[in-house]
Design a protein around this motif. Structure first.
Motif, mmCIF file in Angstrom:
data_model
loop_
_atom_site.group_PDB
_atom_site.id
_atom_site.type_symbol
_atom_site.label_atom_id
_atom_site.label_comp_id
_atom_site.label_asym_id
_atom_site.label_seq_id
_atom_site.Cartn_x
_atom_site.Cartn_y
_atom_site.Cartn_z
ATOM 1 N N ARG A 255 -36.659 26.738 23.034
ATOM 2 C CA ARG A 255 -36.991 25.844 22.301
ATOM 3 C C ARG A 255 -37.187 24.509 22.377
ATOM 4 O O ARG A 255 -38.537 23.872 22.072
ATOM 5 N N GLU A 256 -36.637 24.027 23.428
ATOM 6 C CA GLU A 256 -36.706 22.383 23.789
ATOM 7 C C GLU A 256 -37.903 22.354 24.567
ATOM 8 O O GLU A 256 -38.717 21.211 24.152
ATOM 9 N N ASN A 257 -38.315 23.319 25.357
ATOM 10 C CA ASN A 257 -39.616 22.936 26.047
ATOM 11 C C ASN A 257 -40.955 23.283 25.067
ATOM 12 O O ASN A 257 -41.928 22.631 25.212
ATOM 13 N N GLU A 259 -40.967 22.948 21.980
ATOM 14 C CA GLU A 259 -41.141 21.722 20.734
ATOM 15 C C GLU A 259 -41.798 20.612 21.649
ATOM 16 O O GLU A 259 -42.729 20.024 20.946
ATOM 17 N N TYR A 260 -41.567 20.420 22.594
ATOM 18 C CA TYR A 260 -42.193 19.371 23.433
ATOM 19 C C TYR A 260 -43.555 19.535 23.645
ATOM 20 O O TYR A 260 -44.429 18.910 23.288
#
Length: 292
Positions: A255-257, A259-260
């Motif tokens: 998710r973190e990557n 969304e970035y």
């Protein structure tokens, strides 16, 4: 014969893993388009590659058969800034009126395909999220920032010298897409039906183990491997392949990557649409759970 068409009138500048090999296959079918048949990435205009070999080296790759044929080339290295430098400047100083074709696709799909390509070539052994951990000057990210790459060229060339097409168009609306390209480079229409070319994106790859990487990284060993492997029955080929490699599983972006990447690519695509006055497909870049 008049040599006026021996230098390219058009250059396909990328992007890597967007179907440029398929486009190359199609362009070679056109009787009035002359592209090198045995080499795709000449990389002449890269100052770190073939630029020092001089214009005579470049001209050797183009042999139009008549005055109707228009020469062109495909080099996906040209949109790999900052790893490849001086390309736009070198092209401008050589072919200031050349026309450019930029083939692009969903930027996250391109990134994943790029990662799989590197794993298959024994150039990548990290998990995809580890490979995306460093955000600055990350080639997986930079090569999917299409406007960022194009902006280097726009310092030298006019917007009207660029045609942006998509992998989606080449796949689902092939004839019209190829007709648009033909018209853009001012080649005579192709009256012969196109022969299907497979889209060379996300093709099946193998991940090499320690021994397999030794084989894959040596062109000599790799050529021997492919030659002798082709002589064996299927069951024996599978056994040997299993000793050196295994199929690459589709990587999962967390998710973190994701969304970035969505933020970076959405902004880049908005700039591309605004500056180039085009409408791109509705590529959904929203996170919908871990992506495979």
């Amino acid at each position: 014969m008049n040599n006026k068409n021996s230098l390219p009138r058009f250059i396909v500048i990328g992007a890597m893993k967007c179907g440029t090999t398929s486009l190359w296959d199609y362009l070679k079918q056109h009787p009035n388009i002359n592209v090198p048949s045995n080499i795709k990435n000449i990389n002449f205009f890269d100052s770190k590659s073939n630029w020092d070999k001089g214009l005579s080296f470049y001209k050797e790759h183009f042999s139009p058969q008549n005055d109707l044929q228009i020469s062109g080339e495909i080099s996906t290295e040209y949109t790999k800034y900052p790893y490849v430098k001086d390309v736009a400047k070198n092209i401008y100083n050589t072919l200031p009126r050349v026309r450019f074709i930029y083939l692009i696709r969903n930027p996250i799909d391109r990134l994943i395909s790029h990662y799989i390509h590197n794993v298959g070539a024994a150039r990548e052994n990290r998990d995809i999220n580890e490979a995306l951990h460093e955000k600055n000057n990350n080639p997986y990210i930079l090569f999917s920032q299409y406007y960022f790459q194009l902006s280097i060229f726009l310092k030298y060339f006019d917007n009207k010298q660029f045609l942006i097409i998509t992998t989606d168009g080449l796949k689902t609306d092939r004839d019209n897409t190829l007709a648009t390209i033909t018209s853009f480079i001012e080649a005579e229409p192709n009256n012969t039906p196109w022969v299907d070319a497979n889209l060379h994106t996300r093709q099946s790859k193998l991940s090499w183990n320690k021994l397999g990487r030794i084989v894959r990284k040596s062109q000599k060993y790799y050529n021997y491997y492919n030659y002798y492997l082709s002589k064996l029955p299927h069951n024996q080929r599978s056994l040997i392949e299993g000793l050196l490699s295994h199929p690459i599983e589709t990587p999962i972006i967390n998710r973190e990557n994701f969304e970035y990447l969505s933020d970076v690519f959405s902004h880049d695509l908005q700039q591309l649409e605004s500056q180039m006055h085009i409408k791109l497909p509705d590529w959904n870049l929203s996170f919908a759970g871990d992506i495979k």
